[in-house]
Design a protein around this motif. Structure first.
Motif, PDB file in Angstrom:
ATOM      1  N   GLY A  24      54.353 106.793  73.347  1.00  0.00           N
ATOM      2  CA  GLY A  24      53.393 105.685  73.731  1.00  0.00           C
ATOM      3  C   GLY A  24      52.200 106.670  74.368  1.00  0.00           C
ATOM      4  N   ALA A  25      52.509 107.971  75.203  1.00  0.00           N
ATOM      5  CA  ALA A  25      51.158 108.432  75.514  1.00  0.00           C
ATOM      6  C   ALA A  25      50.545 109.145  74.443  1.00  0.00           C
ATOM      7  CB  ALA A  25      51.642 109.735  76.417  1.00  0.00           C
ATOM      8  N   LEU A  26      51.201 109.517  73.055  1.00  0.00           N
ATOM      9  CA  LEU A  26      50.772 110.081  72.039  1.00  0.00           C
ATOM     10  C   LEU A  26      49.700 109.090  71.317  1.00  0.00           C
ATOM     11  CD1 LEU A  26      50.331 112.115  69.723  1.00  0.00           C
ATOM     12  CD2 LEU A  26      52.147 111.335  68.760  1.00  0.00           C
ATOM     13  N   GLY A  27      50.093 107.941  71.315  1.00  0.00           N
ATOM     14  CA  GLY A  27      49.269 106.806  70.792  1.00  0.00           C
ATOM     15  C   GLY A  27      48.139 106.353  71.662  1.00  0.00           C
ATOM     16  N   ALA A  28      48.136 106.411  72.825  1.00  0.00           N
ATOM     17  CA  ALA A  28      47.093 106.340  73.694  1.00  0.00           C
ATOM     18  C   ALA A  28      46.260 107.476  73.745  1.00  0.00           C
ATOM     19  CB  ALA A  28      47.676 106.276  75.368  1.00  0.00           C
ATOM     20  N   TRP A  29      46.583 108.658  73.593  1.00  0.00           N
ATOM     21  CA  TRP A  29      45.566 109.826  73.394  1.00  0.00           C
ATOM     22  C   TRP A  29      44.879 109.470  72.013  1.00  0.00           C
ATOM     23  CZ3 TRP A  29      45.577 113.326  69.311  1.00  0.00           C
ATOM     24  CH2 TRP A  29      44.547 114.417  69.426  1.00  0.00           C
ATOM     25  N   ILE A  30      45.402 109.037  70.947  1.00  0.00           N
ATOM     26  CA  ILE A  30      44.782 108.934  69.742  1.00  0.00           C
ATOM     27  C   ILE A  30      43.516 107.749  70.073  1.00  0.00           C
ATOM     28  CG2 ILE A  30      44.521 107.943  67.511  1.00  0.00           C
ATOM     29  CD1 ILE A  30      47.571 108.971  67.251  1.00  0.00           C
ATOM     30  N   GLY A  31      44.144 106.545  70.799  1.00  0.00           N
ATOM     31  CA  GLY A  31      42.969 105.850  71.228  1.00  0.00           C
ATOM     32  C   GLY A  31      41.808 106.287  72.069  1.00  0.00           C
ATOM     33  N   CYS A  32      42.431 107.099  73.037  1.00  0.00           N
ATOM     34  CA  CYS A  32      41.265 107.558  73.885  1.00  0.00           C
ATOM     35  C   CYS A  32      40.194 108.371  73.376  1.00  0.00           C
ATOM     36  CB  CYS A  32      41.974 108.056  75.248  1.00  0.00           C
ATOM     37  SG  CYS A  32      42.711 107.133  76.328  1.00  0.00           S
ATOM     38  N   ARG A  33      40.858 109.286  72.318  1.00  0.00           N
ATOM     39  CA  ARG A  33      40.181 110.091  71.695  1.00  0.00           C
ATOM     40  C   ARG A  33      38.763 109.632  70.576  1.00  0.00           C
ATOM     41  NH1 ARG A  33      40.289 115.603  70.438  1.00  0.00           N
ATOM     42  NH2 ARG A  33      39.392 116.258  68.426  1.00  0.00           N
ATOM     43  N   ARG A  34      39.370 108.337  69.911  1.00  0.00           N
ATOM     44  CA  ARG A  34      38.494 107.509  69.533  1.00  0.00           C
ATOM     45  C   ARG A  34      37.222 107.033  70.229  1.00  0.00           C
ATOM     46  NH1 ARG A  34      40.352 105.582  64.406  1.00  0.00           N
ATOM     47  NH2 ARG A  34      39.485 103.666  64.739  1.00  0.00           N
ATOM     48  N   ARG A  35      37.605 106.815  71.267  1.00  0.00           N
ATOM     49  CA  ARG A  35      36.372 106.295  72.244  1.00  0.00           C
ATOM     50  C   ARG A  35      35.935 107.221  73.158  1.00  0.00           C
ATOM     51  NH1 ARG A  35      36.934 100.428  72.432  1.00  0.00           N
ATOM     52  NH2 ARG A  35      35.787 100.393  74.075  1.00  0.00           N
ATOM     53  N   GLY A  36      36.248 108.598  72.989  1.00  0.00           N
ATOM     54  CA  GLY A  36      35.650 109.629  74.055  1.00  0.00           C
ATOM     55  C   GLY A  36      36.135 109.238  75.285  1.00  0.00           C
ATOM     56  N   ILE A  37      37.417 108.952  75.669  1.00  0.00           N
ATOM     57  CA  ILE A  37      37.879 108.731  77.175  1.00  0.00           C
ATOM     58  C   ILE A  37      38.905 109.500  77.394  1.00  0.00           C
ATOM     59  CG2 ILE A  37      39.079 107.032  78.490  1.00  0.00           C
ATOM     60  CD1 ILE A  37      37.656 104.606  76.949  1.00  0.00           C
ATOM     61  N   PRO A  38      38.850 110.146  78.583  1.00  0.00           N
ATOM     62  CA  PRO A  38      39.804 111.097  79.143  1.00  0.00           C
ATOM     63  C   PRO A  38      41.150 110.590  79.423  1.00  0.00           C
ATOM     64  CG  PRO A  38      38.394 110.640  80.852  1.00  0.00           C
ATOM     65  CD  PRO A  38      37.781 109.978  79.805  1.00  0.00           C
ATOM     66  N   LEU A  39      42.207 110.719  78.670  1.00  0.00           N
ATOM     67  CA  LEU A  39      43.435 110.246  78.617  1.00  0.00           C
ATOM     68  C   LEU A  39      44.207 110.207  80.168  1.00  0.00           C
ATOM     69  CD1 LEU A  39      46.180 109.123  77.322  1.00  0.00           C
ATOM     70  CD2 LEU A  39      46.838 111.477  77.015  1.00  0.00           C
ATOM     71  N   PRO A  40      43.934 111.370  81.076  1.00  0.00           N
ATOM     72  CA  PRO A  40      44.327 111.312  82.354  1.00  0.00           C
ATOM     73  C   PRO A  40      43.898 109.854  82.998  1.00  0.00           C
ATOM     74  CG  PRO A  40      43.980 113.544  81.913  1.00  0.00           C
ATOM     75  CD  PRO A  40      43.576 112.586  80.808  1.00  0.00           C
ATOM     76  N   ALA A  41      42.532 109.780  83.050  1.00  0.00           N
ATOM     77  CA  ALA A  41      41.909 108.583  83.676  1.00  0.00           C
ATOM     78  C   ALA A  41      42.566 107.269  83.261  1.00  0.00           C
ATOM     79  CB  ALA A  41      40.389 108.648  83.400  1.00  0.00           C
ATOM     80  N   TYR A  42      42.686 107.230  81.820  1.00  0.00           N
ATOM     81  CA  TYR A  42      43.481 105.993  81.378  1.00  0.00           C
ATOM     82  C   TYR A  42      44.737 105.813  82.091  1.00  0.00           C
ATOM     83  CZ  TYR A  42      45.186 102.590  77.944  1.00  0.00           C
ATOM     84  OH  TYR A  42      45.845 101.457  77.366  1.00  0.00           O
ATOM     85  N   ALA A  43      45.540 106.974  81.867  1.00  0.00           N
ATOM     86  CA  ALA A  43      46.852 106.810  82.332  1.00  0.00           C
ATOM     87  C   ALA A  43      47.088 106.366  83.847  1.00  0.00           C
ATOM     88  CB  ALA A  43      47.498 108.178  82.342  1.00  0.00           C
ATOM     89  N   ASP A  44      46.078 106.813  84.849  1.00  0.00           N
ATOM     90  CA  ASP A  44      45.995 106.390  86.176  1.00  0.00           C
ATOM     91  C   ASP A  44      45.758 104.936  86.056  1.00  0.00           C
ATOM     92  OD1 ASP A  44      46.581 108.984  87.132  1.00  0.00           O
ATOM     93  OD2 ASP A  44      44.342 109.371  87.587  1.00  0.00           O
ATOM     94  N   ALA A  45      45.012 104.639  85.323  1.00  0.00           N
ATOM     95  CA  ALA A  45      44.569 103.052  85.504  1.00  0.00           C
ATOM     96  C   ALA A  45      45.715 102.239  85.193  1.00  0.00           C
ATOM     97  CB  ALA A  45      43.399 102.731  84.467  1.00  0.00           C
ATOM     98  N   ILE A  46      46.617 102.614  84.042  1.00  0.00           N
ATOM     99  CA  ILE A  46      47.555 101.552  83.498  1.00  0.00           C
ATOM    100  C   ILE A  46      49.020 102.087  84.393  1.00  0.00           C
ATOM    101  CG2 ILE A  46      46.587 101.338  81.515  1.00  0.00           C
ATOM    102  CD1 ILE A  46      48.699 103.209  80.250  1.00  0.00           C
ATOM    103  N   ALA A  47      48.993 103.028  85.108  1.00  0.00           N
ATOM    104  CA  ALA A  47      50.464 103.385  85.659  1.00  0.00           C
ATOM    105  C   ALA A  47      51.136 102.234  86.359  1.00  0.00           C
ATOM    106  CB  ALA A  47      50.199 104.495  86.564  1.00  0.00           C
TER     107      ALA A  47
END
Length: 349
Positions: free
Chosen positions: A107-130
């Motif tokens: 799931g983290a791999l999929g989130a990384w792909i989605g974040c990369r497409r939008r120019g978003i840092p994965l750690p920040a996204y992970a903190d929000a959804i934890a």
């Protein structure tokens, strides 16, 4: 004789005509929606756009489901590939069997792909959804209750779960409801992460790492209570060792990250404040309204200045001379007459 216990459903499937509605699937779906909803609120609070969490979840959720199923099938391969088993059952995800370790990893791999497409840092996204992930796990564990699985040793405690099925080697009786223990533990982990995030302003993936460490701590003792078939290494179940390893990695990440990158990200989504999206549109509307008011005020001031200038530069009209009250003759004529009389008198003298 048991005085009280948690009864198990007679069936984990409710048929709506020819369509089967499975309790396990419902719990997973509801958990995903709650995770996205809570993650979206936290993401907006951090300065991101509404809808971004859902857009990235389109990548993360399918990857997570595949990863969770792969981990379960690989670690419990005997359930699907041993003699007398049908390997097609490995694809029947609705019958239960999702490994959280594989779900988080892929799931983290999929989130990384989605974040990369939008120019978003994965750690920040992970903190929000934890915290949302922890709540989703708490809800999803009730799917195991529908399937009469993930229970512990026999007990006569009032909160024991009653198992009535004898399929796949089950023995009817009352057991520790380890699915319930894990569900409650996940709720506690979610509250811990929310509190710690507010108290210590966690950033750069540390809130997510806290969730991982907290979950692993509970999963270790809950896993130790389970009696379902599993691989053992040095007397401990495989998932016990996995929980210990992941716990140590999560704690190590928190320590090193706090030293290397203290604080929290100032910007989590580029252009969220001045680009497109609801927040940007609202900001633009407010700015346009303020600019319009400023222009109107400037125009009014300009008009007032022009009016004042015109009035000040306008030449004054000369006052009309007052007419004599006694006669219609001009005053100059009287003076001239007086001069003439004076001159005549002087001549006479």
């Amino acid at each position: 004789m048991e005085l009280a216990y948690i009864p198990s459903p007679s069936s984990g499937v409710l048929y709506l005509g020819p369509v089967p509605l499975r309790g396990y699937a419902f719990c997973i779906i509801i958990g995903v929606f709650v995770a996205v909803w809570l993650g979206n609120k936290r993401w907006i609070a951090r300065g991101g756009r509404a809808g971004t969490v859902a857009d990235i979840a389109v990548w993360a959720v399918p990857f997570g489901l595949v990863g969770g199923r792969l981990y379960h099938v690989v670690t419990d391969y005997q359930l699907y590939f041993s003699e007398g088993r049908d390997w097609v059952d490995a694809f029947k995800i609705w019958e239960g069997g999702l490994g959280i370790w594989g779900a988080i990893a892929l799931g983290a791999l999929g989130a990384w792909i989605g974040c990369r497409r939008r120019g978003i840092p994965l750690p920040a996204y992970a903190d929000a959804i934890a915290p949302g992930i922890a709540i989703a796990q708490a809800i999803g564990r009730w799917g195991n209750w529908f399937n009469q699985e993930l229970y512990g040793r026999e007990t006569d405690l009032p909160w024991a779960v009653e198992i009535t099925s004898s399929a796949d080697g089950r023995m009817p009786g009352t057991y520790h409801p380890t699915f319930l223990y894990e569900s409650l533990w996940c709720v506690g982990v979610a509250l811990l992460v929310i509190w710690a995030d507010r108290r210590f302003t966690l950033g750069h993936g540390r809130a997510f790492a806290l969730y991982v460490a907290g979950y692993c701590a509970g999963r270790f003792w809950i896993e130790y209570m389970r009696v379902d078939e599993a691989h053992h290494i040095l007397g401990l179940r495989l998932n016990n060792w996995t929980a210990v390893l992941v716990f140590l990695l999560a704690v190590l990440y928190i320590v090193l990250s706090a030293r290397k990158r203290p604080g929290r990200e100032a910007v989590v989504e580029p252009g969220a404040g001045d680009g497109e999206g609801p927040a940007a549109d609202a900001k633009k509307t407010d700015g346009d309204a303020a600019a319009g008011k400023a222009d109107a005020s400037a125009e009014d001031a300009k008009t007032d200045d022009a009016t004042d200038t015109d009035e000040s530069e306008k030449p004054e009209k000369p006052e009309k001379p007052e007419k004599p009250q006694n006669s219609g003759e001009p005053e100059g004529a009287d003076e001239a007459e007086g001069s003439k009389d004076g001159a005549g008198s002087a001549k006479k003298g």
